[in-house]
Design a protein around this motif. Structure first.
Motif, PDB file in Angstrom:
ATOM      1  N   THR A   2      30.032  43.076  48.577  1.00 26.39           N
ATOM      2  CA  THR A   2      30.907  42.071  49.167  1.00 26.39           C
ATOM      3  C   THR A   2      31.329  41.064  48.102  1.00 26.39           C
ATOM      4  OG1 THR A   2      31.150  40.498  50.990  1.00 26.39           O
ATOM      5  CG2 THR A   2      29.036  40.513  49.827  1.00 26.39           C
ATOM      6  N   SER A   3      32.292  40.250  48.456  1.00 29.22           N
ATOM      7  CA  SER A   3      32.760  39.198  47.575  1.00 29.22           C
ATOM      8  C   SER A   3      32.122  37.885  48.003  1.00 29.22           C
ATOM      9  CB  SER A   3      34.289  39.095  47.674  1.00 29.22           C
ATOM     10  OG  SER A   3      34.765  37.946  47.013  1.00 29.22           O
ATOM     11  N   ARG A   4      31.561  37.171  47.038  1.00 30.12           N
ATOM     12  CA  ARG A   4      30.956  35.877  47.360  1.00 30.12           C
ATOM     13  C   ARG A   4      31.966  34.758  47.119  1.00 30.12           C
ATOM     14  NH1 ARG A   4      25.474  35.529  44.061  1.00 30.12           N
ATOM     15  NH2 ARG A   4      25.184  33.640  45.302  1.00 30.12           N
ATOM     16  N   VAL A 221      44.429  39.807  47.744  1.00 27.97           N
ATOM     17  CA  VAL A 221      43.223  40.488  48.222  1.00 27.97           C
ATOM     18  C   VAL A 221      43.485  41.977  48.450  1.00 27.97           C
ATOM     19  CG1 VAL A 221      41.659  40.659  50.193  1.00 27.97           C
ATOM     20  CG2 VAL A 221      42.153  38.431  49.185  1.00 27.97           C
ATOM     21  N   ARG A 225      41.168  43.833  46.009  1.00 23.19           N
ATOM     22  CA  ARG A 225      40.086  44.346  46.862  1.00 23.19           C
ATOM     23  C   ARG A 225      38.718  43.761  46.468  1.00 23.19           C
ATOM     24  NH1 ARG A 225      41.602  48.930  44.674  1.00 23.19           N
ATOM     25  NH2 ARG A 225      39.467  49.717  44.622  1.00 23.19           N
ATOM     26  N   HIS A 227      36.315  42.415  48.176  1.00 23.59           N
ATOM     27  CA  HIS A 227      35.166  42.743  49.029  1.00 23.59           C
ATOM     28  C   HIS A 227      34.623  44.133  48.709  1.00 23.59           C
ATOM     29  CE1 HIS A 227      35.758  39.102  51.366  1.00 23.59           C
ATOM     30  NE2 HIS A 227      37.045  39.398  51.444  1.00 23.59           N
ATOM     31  N   GLU A 228      35.509  45.061  48.400  1.00 24.18           N
ATOM     32  CA  GLU A 228      35.077  46.415  48.060  1.00 24.18           C
ATOM     33  C   GLU A 228      34.463  46.472  46.665  1.00 24.18           C
ATOM     34  OE1 GLU A 228      38.173  49.369  48.702  1.00 24.18           O
ATOM     35  OE2 GLU A 228      39.168  47.981  50.081  1.00 24.18           O
ATOM     36  N   ASN A 230      33.070  43.881  44.890  1.00 28.13           N
ATOM     37  CA  ASN A 230      32.048  42.876  44.585  1.00 28.13           C
ATOM     38  C   ASN A 230      32.548  41.845  43.570  1.00 28.13           C
ATOM     39  OD1 ASN A 230      29.485  41.829  45.111  1.00 28.13           O
ATOM     40  ND2 ASN A 230      28.578  42.844  43.338  1.00 28.13           N
ATOM     41  N   ASN A 232      33.685  38.075  42.880  1.00 30.12           N
ATOM     42  CA  ASN A 232      33.521  36.737  43.461  1.00 30.12           C
ATOM     43  C   ASN A 232      34.822  35.946  43.412  1.00 30.12           C
ATOM     44  OD1 ASN A 232      30.826  37.288  43.939  1.00 30.12           O
ATOM     45  ND2 ASN A 232      30.151  36.424  41.994  1.00 30.12           N
ATOM     46  N   GLN A 233      34.987  35.094  44.443  1.00 22.00           N
ATOM     47  CA  GLN A 233      36.177  34.256  44.562  1.00 22.00           C
ATOM     48  C   GLN A 233      35.764  32.792  44.387  1.00 22.00           C
ATOM     49  OE1 GLN A 233      39.067  35.599  47.680  1.00 22.00           O
ATOM     50  NE2 GLN A 233      37.332  36.811  48.410  1.00 22.00           N
ATOM     51  N   ARG A 264      36.340  31.826  54.297  1.00 24.98           N
ATOM     52  CA  ARG A 264      35.377  32.413  55.237  1.00 24.98           C
ATOM     53  C   ARG A 264      36.062  33.008  56.463  1.00 24.98           C
ATOM     54  NH1 ARG A 264      30.694  27.696  54.838  1.00 24.98           N
ATOM     55  NH2 ARG A 264      29.580  28.628  53.064  1.00 24.98           N
ATOM     56  N   LYS A 266      38.745  34.779  56.361  1.00 25.46           N
ATOM     57  CA  LYS A 266      39.500  35.971  55.997  1.00 25.46           C
ATOM     58  C   LYS A 266      38.612  37.216  55.956  1.00 25.46           C
ATOM     59  CE  LYS A 266      43.182  33.561  55.710  1.00 25.46           C
ATOM     60  NZ  LYS A 266      44.250  33.720  56.720  1.00 25.46           N
TER      61      LYS A 266
END
Length: 266
Positions: A2-4, A221, A225, A227-228, A230, A232-233, A264, A266
């Motif tokens: 996931t993306s933190r 995004v 991608r 979240h796919e 990993n 971080n934002q 959060r 999204k």
């Protein structure tokens, strides 16, 4: 994977500066980050960091550990000795990433010089498990940054994506996003907008609350991608100084809370 969501020093830009009557310390900012329910902080372009003794750096790490916050690191410049200094700092802070920019005062490397520098230092970064992310920004064309990334061809060297920066070089954000997407290791998230100057002569290019400006977050995004992959934002702001210190601090904190809520959702 996931993306933190993380906060940057730039989310506290004015409150860390000498412009305010009581500047925050790095420890204060980490406390604020924890209070906002965020567990990632990027110490980015924070000038006092480079001069800190190892004991001071360990104290920062201890505060972050106590608060359950992971740290990332950011600087400017790619001189080999400078990169090695920040690799040392990254080791103490436990940062798996160093964001940097090509140019620093007195040093604007050519494409060939940058490739040679990265090839020289990257084995040490690989041994330490630290990746370097070069930020997209107006001083260096994105195409040239990508020439260096491809020339080095290492999974430990990639891009810190910030399409807001590149507008000042008349690069279109979507085109930049498309070009860098396969190489992104880190994302800086800040919104931006144009406004007419008084008298209708010229424009001001400045920050905006996230989701209310021209940043096409959904497109970014979709292409990167995070979240796919990993990625971080990291929240930043381009907040102009307001009429008063109190107004500036209030709005800076407001924009930070808003950005966290936006991401959060999204």
């Amino acid at each position: 994977m996931t993306s933190r969501i993380g906060l940057s020093s730039y989310a506290f830009f004015w409150q860390l500066s000498a412009k305010v009557s009581q500047p925050l310390s790095l420890h204060d900012v980490l406390e604020r980050t924890a209070e906002l329910g965020v567990d990632l902080f990027q110490v980015c372009d924070y000038a006092p960091l480079e001069a800190m003794a190892d004991t001071e750096l360990r104290a920062v790490r201890d505060t972050a550990d106590r608060l359950g916050i992971s740290l990332e690191l950011g600087t400017k410049g790619i001189r080999p000795d400078h990169l090695r200094r920040f690799l040392h700092i990254a080791g103490i802070l436990g940062s798996p990433l160093l964001r940097t920019m090509f140019n620093a005062p007195g040093h604007s490397p050519t494409t060939e010089e940058a490739v040679a520098i990265f090839k020289g230092v990257l084995p040490e970064f690989e041994d330490a498990g630290v990746k370097i992310a070069v930020e997209t920004y107006e001083q260096v064309p994105t195409a040239r940054i990508l020439d260096v990334i491809r020339g080095v061809d290492s999974p430990y060297l990639g891009i810190c994506s910030d399409p807001a920066n590149t507008v000042a070089a008349l690069e279109m954000p979507r085109e930049v996003i498309d070009a860098v997407a396969p190489y992104v290791l880190n994302m800086h998230i800040k919104d931006f907008a144009f406004s007419r100057k008084d008298g209708w002569v010229g424009f001001t290019y400045s920050g905006a609350p996230l989701g209310e400006g021209l940043l096409d977050y959904a497109y970014m995004v979709e292409k990167i991608r995070p979240h796919e992959r990993n990625i971080n934002q990291i929240v930043e702001h381009w907040l102009p100084w307001q009429d008063t210190e109190a107004d500036t601090i209030r709005l800076e904190n407001q924009w930070t809370r808003h950005s966290i809520e936006f991401l959060r959702s999204k």
